[in-house]
Design a protein around this motif. Structure first.
Motif, mmCIF file in Angstrom:
data_model
loop_
_atom_site.group_PDB
_atom_site.id
_atom_site.type_symbol
_atom_site.label_atom_id
_atom_site.label_comp_id
_atom_site.label_asym_id
_atom_site.label_seq_id
_atom_site.Cartn_x
_atom_site.Cartn_y
_atom_site.Cartn_z
ATOM 1 N N GLN A 163 -14.571 -22.209 -55.377
ATOM 2 C CA GLN A 163 -15.521 -22.875 -56.274
ATOM 3 C C GLN A 163 -16.755 -23.343 -55.510
ATOM 4 O OE1 GLN A 163 -13.873 -25.779 -59.125
ATOM 5 N NE2 GLN A 163 -11.866 -25.235 -58.340
ATOM 6 N N ALA A 164 -17.243 -22.544 -54.579
ATOM 7 C CA ALA A 164 -18.381 -22.974 -53.762
ATOM 8 C C ALA A 164 -19.601 -23.289 -54.620
ATOM 9 C CB ALA A 164 -18.718 -21.906 -52.735
ATOM 10 N N ASN A 165 -19.852 -22.490 -55.649
ATOM 11 C CA ASN A 165 -21.015 -22.724 -56.503
ATOM 12 C C ASN A 165 -20.859 -24.010 -57.308
ATOM 13 O OD1 ASN A 165 -18.935 -21.594 -58.039
ATOM 14 N ND2 ASN A 165 -20.239 -20.075 -59.034
ATOM 15 N N TYR A 166 -19.683 -24.197 -57.891
ATOM 16 C CA TYR A 166 -19.417 -25.404 -58.681
ATOM 17 C C TYR A 166 -19.465 -26.653 -57.795
ATOM 18 C CZ TYR A 166 -17.020 -28.591 -61.870
ATOM 19 O OH TYR A 166 -16.696 -29.656 -62.678
ATOM 20 N N ALA A 167 -18.829 -26.576 -56.620
ATOM 21 C CA ALA A 167 -18.823 -27.715 -55.702
ATOM 22 C C ALA A 167 -20.238 -28.061 -55.249
ATOM 23 C CB ALA A 167 -17.935 -27.417 -54.500
ATOM 24 N N ALA A 168 -21.019 -27.049 -54.914
ATOM 25 C CA ALA A 168 -22.394 -27.298 -54.476
ATOM 26 C C ALA A 168 -23.217 -27.931 -55.581
ATOM 27 C CB ALA A 168 -23.033 -25.982 -54.028
ATOM 28 N N SER A 169 -23.029 -27.460 -56.810
ATOM 29 C CA SER A 169 -23.798 -28.022 -57.927
ATOM 30 C C SER A 169 -23.425 -29.474 -58.167
ATOM 31 C CB SER A 169 -23.565 -27.195 -59.197
ATOM 32 O OG SER A 169 -22.246 -27.359 -59.707
#
Length: 304
Positions: A163-169
């Motif tokens: 979930q790199a994208n979700y975590a970064a957001s």
């Protein structure tokens, strides 16, 4: 409805058609707020649209004597924030709080994540919070009052798989909230984050629990959302006037205050540092203080 902690207030809630957003909108309406219910009615990954999702929440609020309007504005679009603020002012004549709850999830192992998947999640989850906050902030500054409540995630604060994208957001949302708190405090405006740790539509999609009994899943999602809503309503109200720039978690019947990044150890070298000196001193000196590479389930190991 009985007016109470949010009597006479007006709040915009994004992603208010389902889950935490829905429960928060319903509770704030029960507490006396007029609510702009924003939801495109998309699936968890952002696909599709169904305007009836937001309207059903408005209808439920109205059935209990409350005031609400529906909006299907796409928060990932630059002009969406201005549209939502204008809708609130046109319908109710004022604006007192923003709940940046809307979000989507498109998980993938990082080595398989493409740029479109990354960009879409950032546009909705982070840029969406920016668009609405940017539109509301000047109004709040002018009236010298207002509250931002942003939904972040343990996926960002602690860590999660695929979930790199979700975590970064969501980490970006926490940084946005802190920046707003610092900049706008002098104008009577507050900004805080809520980090749910609850069985929700997001966690169902992230963990594959969608294969469980749909009735049980729906019940657990409702219970999780209901546990988070009181904190959202509280932070949107004047009763929380002394809380600003914080991240507060909810887990069942527990609430917890998160620490925020601060130096935990300092190492001084009088002659300056070289790579050799770092090899000799950094890890041996700091080993006991290094944060382990953990996930949420490693940190929250007890039942609630």
């Amino acid at each position: 409805m009985t007016s109470s902690h949010l009597s006479g207030r007006v709040v915009i809630v994004t992603g208010a058609g389902r889950g935490i957003g829905r429960e928060s909108a319903l509770l704030m309406a029960a507490e006396g707020a007029s609510v702009v219910v924003n939801d495109m009615g998309t699936a968890l990954d952002g696909d599709g649209a169904d305007a009836s999702v937001a309207q059903s929440v408005v209808d439920e609020i109205a059935a209990h004597g409350g005031k609400a309007i529906a909006s299907s504005a796409d928060i990932s679009k630059t002009d969406s924030g201005a549209q939502l603020v204008a809708a609130a002012l046109d319908a109710f004549g004022r604006l007192d709080a923003i709940v940046n709850n809307a979000g989507i999830m498109r998980g993938a192992p990082f080595c398989e994540m493409d740029a479109d998947t990354w960009d879409l999640v950032l546009r909705v989850n982070l840029s969406g919070a920016f668009h609405l906050s940017r539109a509301a902030a000047p109004y709040f500054v002018q009236q010298r009052s207002g509250a931002f409540v942003h939904l972040t995630s343990t996926a960002a604060l602690i860590g999660s798989m695929n979930q790199a994208n979700y975590a970064a957001s969501k980490n970006g949302v926490a940084a946005l909230s802190r920046s707003l708190a610092i900049e706008l405090e002098a104008h009577g405006v507050r900004s805080n984050c809520v980090s749910p740790l609850a069985f929700s539509r997001m966690t169902t999609g992230a963990t594959g629990r969608s294969e469980e009994d749909p009735v049980v899943v729906k019940q657990r999602e409702a219970e999780g959302a209901a546990a988070v809503a009181p904190l959202v309503a509280y932070l949107a109200s004047d009763a929380s006037r002394d809380i600003n720039g914080q991240i507060i978690g909810v887990r069942g019947k527990e609430v917890h205050l998160y620490s925020q990044p601060r130096p935990v150890r300092t190492l001084h070298e009088s002659d300056g540092w070289t790579v050799d000196k770092m090899v000799q001193k950094l890890a041996p000196s700091w080993r006991s203080s290094l944060t382990p590479v953990e996930r949420t389930r490693d940190v929250f190991t007890w039942d609630v």
